[in-house]
Write an enzyme that holds these catalytic residues in place. Structure first.
Site, PDB file in Angstrom:
ATOM      1  N   GLU A 113      52.107  45.482  51.138  1.00 58.19           N
ATOM      2  CA  GLU A 113      50.922  45.239  50.300  1.00 58.19           C
ATOM      3  C   GLU A 113      50.996  43.846  49.712  1.00 58.19           C
ATOM      4  O   GLU A 113      52.068  43.214  49.721  1.00 58.19           O
ATOM      5  CB  GLU A 113      50.855  46.290  49.182  1.00 58.19           C
ATOM      6  CG  GLU A 113      50.468  47.668  49.687  1.00 58.19           C
ATOM      7  CD  GLU A 113      50.338  48.704  48.585  1.00 58.19           C
ATOM      8  OE1 GLU A 113      50.853  48.471  47.483  1.00 58.19           O
ATOM      9  OE2 GLU A 113      49.729  49.753  48.847  1.00 58.19           O
ATOM     10  N   HIS A 242      40.466  46.362  39.855  1.00 60.58           N
ATOM     11  CA  HIS A 242      40.367  46.445  41.311  1.00 60.58           C
ATOM     12  C   HIS A 242      39.035  45.814  41.694  1.00 60.58           C
ATOM     13  O   HIS A 242      38.018  46.102  41.064  1.00 60.58           O
ATOM     14  CB  HIS A 242      40.422  47.912  41.754  1.00 60.58           C
ATOM     15  CG  HIS A 242      40.644  48.073  43.220  1.00 60.58           C
ATOM     16  ND1 HIS A 242      39.652  47.822  44.134  1.00 60.58           N
ATOM     17  CD2 HIS A 242      41.729  48.423  43.930  1.00 60.58           C
ATOM     18  CE1 HIS A 242      40.144  48.021  45.350  1.00 60.58           C
ATOM     19  NE2 HIS A 242      41.394  48.389  45.251  1.00 60.58           N
ATOM     20  N   ARG A 288      43.670  39.567  44.950  1.00 62.74           N
ATOM     21  CA  ARG A 288      42.855  40.568  44.274  1.00 62.74           C
ATOM     22  C   ARG A 288      42.219  40.049  42.964  1.00 62.74           C
ATOM     23  O   ARG A 288      41.023  40.237  42.726  1.00 62.74           O
ATOM     24  CB  ARG A 288      43.793  41.731  43.970  1.00 62.74           C
ATOM     25  CG  ARG A 288      43.178  42.896  43.304  1.00 62.74           C
ATOM     26  CD  ARG A 288      44.260  43.871  42.890  1.00 62.74           C
ATOM     27  NE  ARG A 288      44.564  44.829  43.937  1.00 62.74           N
ATOM     28  CZ  ARG A 288      45.111  46.022  43.716  1.00 62.74           C
ATOM     29  NH1 ARG A 288      45.428  46.395  42.506  1.00 62.74           N
ATOM     30  NH2 ARG A 288      45.336  46.847  44.704  1.00 62.74           N
ATOM     31  N   HIS A 349      41.584  49.207  36.509  1.00 63.29           N
ATOM     32  CA  HIS A 349      42.431  49.994  37.415  1.00 63.29           C
ATOM     33  C   HIS A 349      43.778  50.351  36.799  1.00 63.29           C
ATOM     34  O   HIS A 349      44.252  51.472  36.936  1.00 63.29           O
ATOM     35  CB  HIS A 349      42.646  49.146  38.681  1.00 63.29           C
ATOM     36  CG  HIS A 349      43.307  49.859  39.801  1.00 63.29           C
ATOM     37  ND1 HIS A 349      42.867  51.071  40.280  1.00 63.29           N
ATOM     38  CD2 HIS A 349      44.390  49.528  40.553  1.00 63.29           C
ATOM     39  CE1 HIS A 349      43.648  51.458  41.291  1.00 63.29           C
ATOM     40  NE2 HIS A 349      44.579  50.549  41.467  1.00 63.29           N
ATOM     41  N   ARG A 384      50.745  43.345  37.556  1.00 55.77           N
ATOM     42  CA  ARG A 384      51.538  44.383  38.220  1.00 55.77           C
ATOM     43  C   ARG A 384      51.610  44.138  39.711  1.00 55.77           C
ATOM     44  O   ARG A 384      50.584  43.932  40.361  1.00 55.77           O
ATOM     45  CB  ARG A 384      50.888  45.746  37.965  1.00 55.77           C
ATOM     46  CG  ARG A 384      51.533  46.875  38.739  1.00 55.77           C
ATOM     47  CD  ARG A 384      50.719  48.138  38.628  1.00 55.77           C
ATOM     48  NE  ARG A 384      49.472  48.052  39.357  1.00 55.77           N
ATOM     49  CZ  ARG A 384      49.032  48.993  40.198  1.00 55.77           C
ATOM     50  NH1 ARG A 384      49.724  50.094  40.404  1.00 55.77           N
ATOM     51  NH2 ARG A 384      47.882  48.849  40.824  1.00 55.77           N
TER      52      ARG A 384
END
Ligand SMILES: Cc1cc2nc3c(=O)[nH]c(=O)nc-3n(C[C@H](O)[C@H](O)[C@H](O)COP(=O)(O)OP(=O)(O)OC[C@H]3O[C@@H](n4cnc5c(N)ncnc54)[C@H](O)[C@@H]3O)c2cc1C
Length: 539
Positions: A113, A242, A288, A349, A384
């Site tokens: 990821e 997100h 992101r 998120h 994170r």
């Protein structure tokens, strides 16, 4: 009614369940959870759990990846602790009966990821959390030392200083937790749960925002309860968004995977223009946080309610085969993504901040522990790393259980005589629940508009004055009417909103998930430190 036990656990996600199972070997446990047992963020986790399990991977790599993403605020000792325990905690889960995907070579099929330099995400298809929740809840329900009470919601912590001695001061520098007042949401009774150790595993705060990927339980109850009891709270400005959730009034919480952009989907405004090229050289494949910021900027600029994700230029068969679940789900809401763009918005998120703990999950209140998303352990820092949150919950439930084993034998357990029953102080049934739903909407909209992905001092100050007013109204309401879960959640999201705004206003720089137009650069000279706040003020 009084419910005594050695240990009280609030929450039935990964953190609460795995801790309860561990302490039940040497203690009696009351585990309360505010809805059904498996209604948790854990059960919704798709990607997986990060751990060093691959032949080419090393602890040092995972540590470095976590520190890089944390942008100078992750605590290196905690990162090391979590990363090094990863493989052992995963083996324990497998030992309990959890099934993770394996490859042809019979080794774990490890995913990769964003932000990870190596393949290290263990997963069960795209439903990892559901598998973990399944096995842990089965084990918990079968354990003779654990009593599970669904539809039981923590109202307030009971601390010796505030509740028992009825001290006038709300500040408890040396407070000791004796348990909690718990609302039975089916009967409306508030019962007294006494325990030598209390563990909060109440999850995240996503419902503070209008759009969120989180389930309805994520109203920040643990942070709000701990704050009211005087605990130290940290880094609440770091909210991860997100970039793409389906935008539809009935499609609550439905995530559109980033893999869609990986396969060529393009973000467009309502005129059909692609816009990511104005924000990052990688366009739609930018990190992101950049994508979330770009969408937010486009929506603020145009006043539109959403933007559009377009993969309709790919063959229909490919789309249906590669994204069967997303395709079906969109069809349910009337969108055929093989034919047309689908409306999306970013969504709150994950909360990197929370109740401050040490390496054993201990908060600043004696005998009160916090594990999982409710906590701030120092792992995530300002951002994170994907799939590190389930790992953190696993490791810290182990650490907290170790600590419980050590201290429980020496603890004097509180007795009924020590603690008064919950006193409703003449409150009556509310006749104006409309006040609750109105304030609920107002807080979430205000947080979305002014305290979201891109912030400024002006927006934050505006939000602060609105939330102050709403908080005042709620406090008046709270004391007049009998508590209900709706009223408690409203009070909690207002408290959490207030803390997020205070932390965001105090950080006069941009770092990790906190981006402000007024201070667009990182300022290590002044701000390479956690934001730490309690009722006492700043630490
Ligand atoms: C859609 C989605 C996908 C995700 N994917 C991943 C992923 O792939 N990998 C990863 O590492 N992380 C992922 N995350 C994040 C991760 O799932 C959570 O951080 C983690 O599950 C939190 O676990 P928890 O035990 O702390 O809380 P939760 O699992 O949220 O459980 C909280 C529990 O507390 C209870 N509770 C709350 N308030 C009270 C109260 N007042 N009284 C009593 N009980 C209360 C709730 O009912 C619930 O049982 C994802 C999150 C979401 C929403």
């Amino acid at each position: 009614m009084h419910y005594p036990s050695d240990v009280l656990v609030m929450g039935s996600g990964l953190a609460g369940l795995s801790y309860a199972l561990k302490v039940a070997d040497f203690a009696t446990v009351n585990l309360v959870t505010k809805r059904e047992l498996t209604e948790t963020s854990t059960a919704k986790a798709q990607g997986g759990i990060a751990a060093v399990l691959g032949p080419d991977d090393r602890f040092e790599y995972h540590i470095q990846d976590t520190l890089t993403v944390g942008e100078g605020l992750s605590h290196p000792d905690i990162v090391e602790l979590v990363v090094r325990q990863g493989p052992e905690r995963i083996r324990e889960l497998v030992g309990l009966g959890a099934h993770f995907d394996v490859g042809k070579d019979k080794n774990f099929d490890l995913g990769r990821e964003g932000g990870h330099s190596h393949r290290r995400i263990i997963h069960a298809h795209d439903m990892t959390g559901a598998e973990v929740e399944r096995i842990l809840s089965e084990r918990v329900l079968a354990h003779p030392n654990i009593r599970v009470l669904e539809h039981h919601m923590g109202v307030n912590l009971i601390t010796e200083e505030k509740v028992v001695r009825r001290g006038r001061s709300v500040i408890n520098r040396d407070a000791t937790c004796l348990g909690a007042y718990i609302l039975n949401t089916r009967t409306g009774e508030v019962d007294t749960f006494l325990a030598g150790i209390t563990l909060m595993a109440t999850g995240g705060v996503g419902k503070v925002y209008l759009y969120t990927s989180n389930p309805d339980i994520a109203t920040g109850d643990g942070v709000a309860m701990a704050y009211r009891a005087g605990a130290l709270i940290g880094n609440m400005e770091f909210v991860q968004f997100h970039p793409t959730c389906l935008y539809h009034p009935e499609a609550k919480n439905f995530l559109i995977s980033e893999a869609m952009r990986g396969e060529g989907a393009v973000l467009r405004d309502r005129q059909g223009q692609a816009f990511m090229e104005h924000y990052h050289p990688l366009k739609d494949l930018a990190p992101r946080d950049i994508v979330a910021q770009a969408i937010d900027a486009e929506m603020k600029k145009s006043g539109a309610d959403c933007v559009y994700l377009d993969i309709s230029h790919k063959p229909g068969d490919f789309i249906r085969e590669r994204f069967p679940n997303i395709y079906q789900e969109c069809r349910k809401f009337g969108y055929d993504m093989a034919q047309e763009p689908i409306p999306v918005v970013p969504a709150a998120h994950y909360m990197c901040g929370g109740v401050v703990t040490d390496d054993l999950g201990r908060t600043t209140i004696h005998n009160l522990y916090a594990v999982g998303e409710v906590s701030m352990t120092g792992l995530h820092g300002a951002n994170r790393l994907a799939s590190n949150s389930l790992l953190e919950a696993l490791v810290f439930s182990h650490q907290a259980a170790r600590s419980a084993k050590e201290i429980l034998p020496g603890l004097k357990k509180p007795t009924d005589a020590d603690v008064p029953e919950w006193n409703p102080l003449g409150a009556t049934d509310s006749t104006e629940m409309v006040v609750v739903s109105h304030n609920w909407d107002e807080i979430r909209r205000c947080m979305w508009n002014y305290v979201g992905i891109v912030r400024s001092d002006r927006r934050l100050t505006r939000a602060q004055s609105r939330i102050d007013l709403i908080k005042q109204e709620i406090e008046e309401y709270y004391w007049n009417f009998l508590v209900t879960s709706d009223l408690l959640e409203l009070r909690n999201i207002a408290t959490v909103a207030d803390i997020i705004i205070k932390c965001a206003l105090s950080r006069k720089e941009s770092r990790g998930l906190h981006y402000t137009l007024d201070y667009p650069r990182r300022d290590d000279g002044h701000f390479q430190k956690d934001s730490l706040l309690s009722l006492d003020g700043w630490r």
